[in-house]
Design a protein around this motif. Structure first.
Motif, PDB file in Angstrom:
ATOM      1  N   ALA A 147       0.918  -1.621   0.362  1.00  0.00           N
ATOM      2  CA  ALA A 147      -0.264   0.075   0.362  1.00  0.00           C
ATOM      3  C   ALA A 147       0.170   0.874  -0.143  1.00  0.00           C
ATOM      4  O   ALA A 147       0.691   2.316  -1.029  1.00  0.00           O
ATOM      5  CB  ALA A 147      -0.863   0.138   1.594  1.00  0.00           C
ATOM      6  N   ALA A 148       1.652   1.366   0.600  1.00  0.00           N
ATOM      7  CA  ALA A 148       2.540   2.520   0.916  1.00  0.00           C
ATOM      8  C   ALA A 148       3.567   2.342  -0.153  1.00  0.00           C
ATOM      9  O   ALA A 148       3.666   3.988  -0.949  1.00  0.00           O
ATOM     10  CB  ALA A 148       3.778   2.234   2.067  1.00  0.00           C
ATOM     11  N   ALA A 149       3.812   1.343  -0.658  1.00  0.00           N
ATOM     12  CA  ALA A 149       4.727   1.004  -2.308  1.00  0.00           C
ATOM     13  C   ALA A 149       4.063   2.444  -3.873  1.00  0.00           C
ATOM     14  O   ALA A 149       3.958   3.172  -4.608  1.00  0.00           O
ATOM     15  CB  ALA A 149       5.449  -0.590  -3.056  1.00  0.00           C
ATOM     16  N   GLN A 150       2.509   1.968  -3.468  1.00  0.00           N
ATOM     17  CA  GLN A 150       1.712   1.859  -3.861  1.00  0.00           C
ATOM     18  C   GLN A 150       1.136   3.913  -3.868  1.00  0.00           C
ATOM     19  O   GLN A 150       0.080   4.181  -4.749  1.00  0.00           O
ATOM     20  CB  GLN A 150       0.608   1.173  -4.585  1.00  0.00           C
ATOM     21  N   GLY A 151       0.793   4.443  -2.750  1.00  0.00           N
ATOM     22  CA  GLY A 151       0.576   5.274  -2.749  1.00  0.00           C
ATOM     23  C   GLY A 151      -0.939   5.650  -1.863  1.00  0.00           C
ATOM     24  O   GLY A 151      -1.904   6.516  -2.459  1.00  0.00           O
ATOM     25  N   ARG A 152      -0.932   4.340  -1.662  1.00  0.00           N
ATOM     26  CA  ARG A 152      -2.350   3.998  -1.010  1.00  0.00           C
ATOM     27  C   ARG A 152      -3.277   4.068   0.083  1.00  0.00           C
ATOM     28  O   ARG A 152      -1.791   3.600   0.967  1.00  0.00           O
ATOM     29  CB  ARG A 152      -3.294   2.600  -1.668  1.00  0.00           C
ATOM     30  N   VAL A 153      -3.942   4.428   0.914  1.00  0.00           N
ATOM     31  CA  VAL A 153      -3.822   4.324   2.694  1.00  0.00           C
ATOM     32  C   VAL A 153      -4.995   2.297   2.426  1.00  0.00           C
ATOM     33  O   VAL A 153      -6.163   2.409   1.270  1.00  0.00           O
ATOM     34  CB  VAL A 153      -5.081   5.034   2.570  1.00  0.00           C
ATOM     35  N   LEU A 154      -4.205   2.401   3.395  1.00  0.00           N
ATOM     36  CA  LEU A 154      -4.812   0.927   3.978  1.00  0.00           C
ATOM     37  C   LEU A 154      -6.177   0.677   3.914  1.00  0.00           C
ATOM     38  O   LEU A 154      -6.234   1.545   5.666  1.00  0.00           O
ATOM     39  CB  LEU A 154      -3.548   0.014   4.723  1.00  0.00           C
ATOM     40  N   LEU A 155      -7.112  -0.029   3.942  1.00  0.00           N
ATOM     41  CA  LEU A 155      -8.077  -0.468   5.133  1.00  0.00           C
ATOM     42  C   LEU A 155      -8.014  -1.650   4.954  1.00  0.00           C
ATOM     43  O   LEU A 155      -7.707  -2.674   4.434  1.00  0.00           O
ATOM     44  CB  LEU A 155      -9.600  -0.455   4.082  1.00  0.00           C
ATOM     45  N   SER A 156      -8.792  -1.707   6.112  1.00  0.00           N
ATOM     46  CA  SER A 156      -8.492  -3.045   6.889  1.00  0.00           C
ATOM     47  C   SER A 156     -10.249  -3.796   8.061  1.00  0.00           C
ATOM     48  O   SER A 156      -9.761  -2.840   9.160  1.00  0.00           O
ATOM     49  CB  SER A 156      -6.963  -3.975   7.520  1.00  0.00           C
ATOM     50  N   TYR A 157     -10.651  -4.590   8.837  1.00  0.00           N
ATOM     51  CA  TYR A 157     -11.302  -5.120   9.461  1.00  0.00           C
ATOM     52  C   TYR A 157      -9.784  -6.083  10.817  1.00  0.00           C
ATOM     53  O   TYR A 157     -10.406  -5.920  11.896  1.00  0.00           O
ATOM     54  CB  TYR A 157     -12.364  -5.608   9.384  1.00  0.00           C
ATOM     55  N   ASN A 158      -9.385  -5.990  10.718  1.00  0.00           N
ATOM     56  CA  ASN A 158      -8.026  -5.887  11.397  1.00  0.00           C
ATOM     57  C   ASN A 158      -7.202  -5.501  12.422  1.00  0.00           C
ATOM     58  O   ASN A 158      -6.392  -5.245  11.705  1.00  0.00           O
ATOM     59  CB  ASN A 158      -6.895  -7.311  10.570  1.00  0.00           C
ATOM     60  N   LYS A 159      -8.810  -4.849  13.059  1.00  0.00           N
ATOM     61  CA  LYS A 159      -7.629  -3.961  13.671  1.00  0.00           C
ATOM     62  C   LYS A 159      -6.762  -3.756  14.572  1.00  0.00           C
ATOM     63  O   LYS A 159      -5.693  -3.204  14.504  1.00  0.00           O
ATOM     64  CB  LYS A 159      -9.360  -2.926  14.761  1.00  0.00           C
ATOM     65  N   ARG A 160      -6.441  -4.836  15.372  1.00  0.00           N
ATOM     66  CA  ARG A 160      -5.205  -5.367  16.532  1.00  0.00           C
ATOM     67  C   ARG A 160      -4.067  -5.683  15.823  1.00  0.00           C
ATOM     68  O   ARG A 160      -3.037  -4.892  16.054  1.00  0.00           O
ATOM     69  CB  ARG A 160      -5.210  -6.442  16.915  1.00  0.00           C
ATOM     70  N   HIS A 161      -3.976  -6.462  14.558  1.00  0.00           N
ATOM     71  CA  HIS A 161      -2.774  -6.624  13.892  1.00  0.00           C
ATOM     72  C   HIS A 161      -2.119  -4.942  12.918  1.00  0.00           C
ATOM     73  O   HIS A 161      -0.911  -5.282  13.196  1.00  0.00           O
ATOM     74  CB  HIS A 161      -2.849  -8.001  13.402  1.00  0.00           C
ATOM     75  N   ALA A 169       9.571   2.873  14.045  1.00  0.00           N
ATOM     76  CA  ALA A 169      10.870   2.598  13.293  1.00  0.00           C
ATOM     77  C   ALA A 169      10.787   4.035  12.411  1.00  0.00           C
ATOM     78  O   ALA A 169      12.135   4.009  12.030  1.00  0.00           O
ATOM     79  CB  ALA A 169      11.418   1.732  12.865  1.00  0.00           C
ATOM     80  N   GLY A 170      10.265   4.728  12.207  1.00  0.00           N
ATOM     81  CA  GLY A 170      10.661   6.124  11.787  1.00  0.00           C
ATOM     82  C   GLY A 170       9.896   6.306  10.002  1.00  0.00           C
ATOM     83  O   GLY A 170      10.924   6.357   8.973  1.00  0.00           O
ATOM     84  N   ARG A 171       9.597   4.527   9.916  1.00  0.00           N
ATOM     85  CA  ARG A 171       8.725   4.018   8.342  1.00  0.00           C
ATOM     86  C   ARG A 171       7.531   4.656   8.522  1.00  0.00           C
ATOM     87  O   ARG A 171       7.200   5.470   8.432  1.00  0.00           O
ATOM     88  CB  ARG A 171       8.235   2.628   8.403  1.00  0.00           C
ATOM     89  N   ARG A 172       7.162   5.435   6.786  1.00  0.00           N
ATOM     90  CA  ARG A 172       6.079   6.086   6.542  1.00  0.00           C
ATOM     91  C   ARG A 172       5.733   5.034   5.777  1.00  0.00           C
ATOM     92  O   ARG A 172       5.704   4.448   5.048  1.00  0.00           O
ATOM     93  CB  ARG A 172       6.644   7.015   4.998  1.00  0.00           C
ATOM     94  N   HIS A 173       3.760   5.787   6.183  1.00  0.00           N
ATOM     95  CA  HIS A 173       2.985   5.165   4.949  1.00  0.00           C
ATOM     96  C   HIS A 173       1.813   6.454   4.715  1.00  0.00           C
ATOM     97  O   HIS A 173       2.035   6.971   5.259  1.00  0.00           O
ATOM     98  CB  HIS A 173       2.308   3.621   6.008  1.00  0.00           C
ATOM     99  N   ASP A 174       0.664   5.675   3.881  1.00  0.00           N
ATOM    100  CA  ASP A 174      -0.203   6.778   3.530  1.00  0.00           C
ATOM    101  C   ASP A 174      -1.102   6.889   4.393  1.00  0.00           C
ATOM    102  O   ASP A 174      -2.280   7.638   3.951  1.00  0.00           O
ATOM    103  CB  ASP A 174      -0.085   6.704   1.929  1.00  0.00           C
ATOM    104  N   GLY A 175      -1.181   5.993   5.512  1.00  0.00           N
ATOM    105  CA  GLY A 175      -2.211   6.425   6.146  1.00  0.00           C
ATOM    106  C   GLY A 175      -2.868   4.653   6.059  1.00  0.00           C
ATOM    107  O   GLY A 175      -2.733   3.794   5.794  1.00  0.00           O
ATOM    108  N   MET A 176      -3.603   4.919   6.933  1.00  0.00           N
ATOM    109  CA  MET A 176      -4.247   3.491   7.803  1.00  0.00           C
ATOM    110  C   MET A 176      -5.964   3.689   8.508  1.00  0.00           C
ATOM    111  O   MET A 176      -6.240   4.335   9.076  1.00  0.00           O
ATOM    112  CB  MET A 176      -3.739   2.716   8.059  1.00  0.00           C
ATOM    113  N   ILE A 177      -6.875   2.981   7.550  1.00  0.00           N
ATOM    114  CA  ILE A 177      -8.166   3.311   7.894  1.00  0.00           C
ATOM    115  C   ILE A 177      -8.516   1.649   9.021  1.00  0.00           C
ATOM    116  O   ILE A 177      -8.926   0.605   8.046  1.00  0.00           O
ATOM    117  CB  ILE A 177      -9.383   2.802   7.036  1.00  0.00           C
TER     118      ILE A 177
END
Length: 117
Positions: A47-61, A72-80
């Motif tokens: 998702a991060a490599a594609q510039g996409r926000v990840l949507l998941s029902y797996n809230k805990r993990h 760790a100072g890593r970036r991603h494009d967001g998470m829902i």
């Protein structure tokens, strides 16, 4: 203003992706991307490599993964993260979020869909 592009993990219904696309949202499923075999971190990396926000029902993990990445100072494009609800409910909440937050505002952000009622 750049809109959020979504990446739906393998547990999210394909009908949700179809409903999002019908409303003009760029949505890609794990299955369409050929990523069903990836673990959670692999899904977030994709998702991060594609510039996409990840949507998941797996809230805990995924919540843990978000905080691990931030530490760790890593970036991603967001998470829902959401509870698994009726497709129509998830769709309505996602559309509220979609019209409220830009892709820049979602960067490195963790959003719980339950807030968007």
């Amino acid at each position: 203003m750049a809109r959020v592009r979504l990446y739906l993990d393998e547990h999210v219904q394909a009908s949700l992706a179809q409903g999002l696309r019908a409303r003009g949202v760029d949505a890609l499923t794990t299955q369409e991307a050929g990523n069903s075999s990836l673990d959670d971190e692999g899904q977030l990396r994709f998702a991060a490599a594609q510039g996409r926000v990840l949507l998941s029902y797996n809230k805990r993990h995924f919540a843990k993964l978000h905080y691990d990445w931030m530490a760790a100072g890593r970036r991603h494009d967001g998470m829902i993260l959401s509870d698994q609800l009726a497709t129509g409910v998830v769709l309505r909440r996602l559309m509220k979020l979609y019209f409220s937050l830009t892709s820049a505002q979602m960067e490195n952000r963790l959003e719980y869909l339950g807030v968007w009622q």
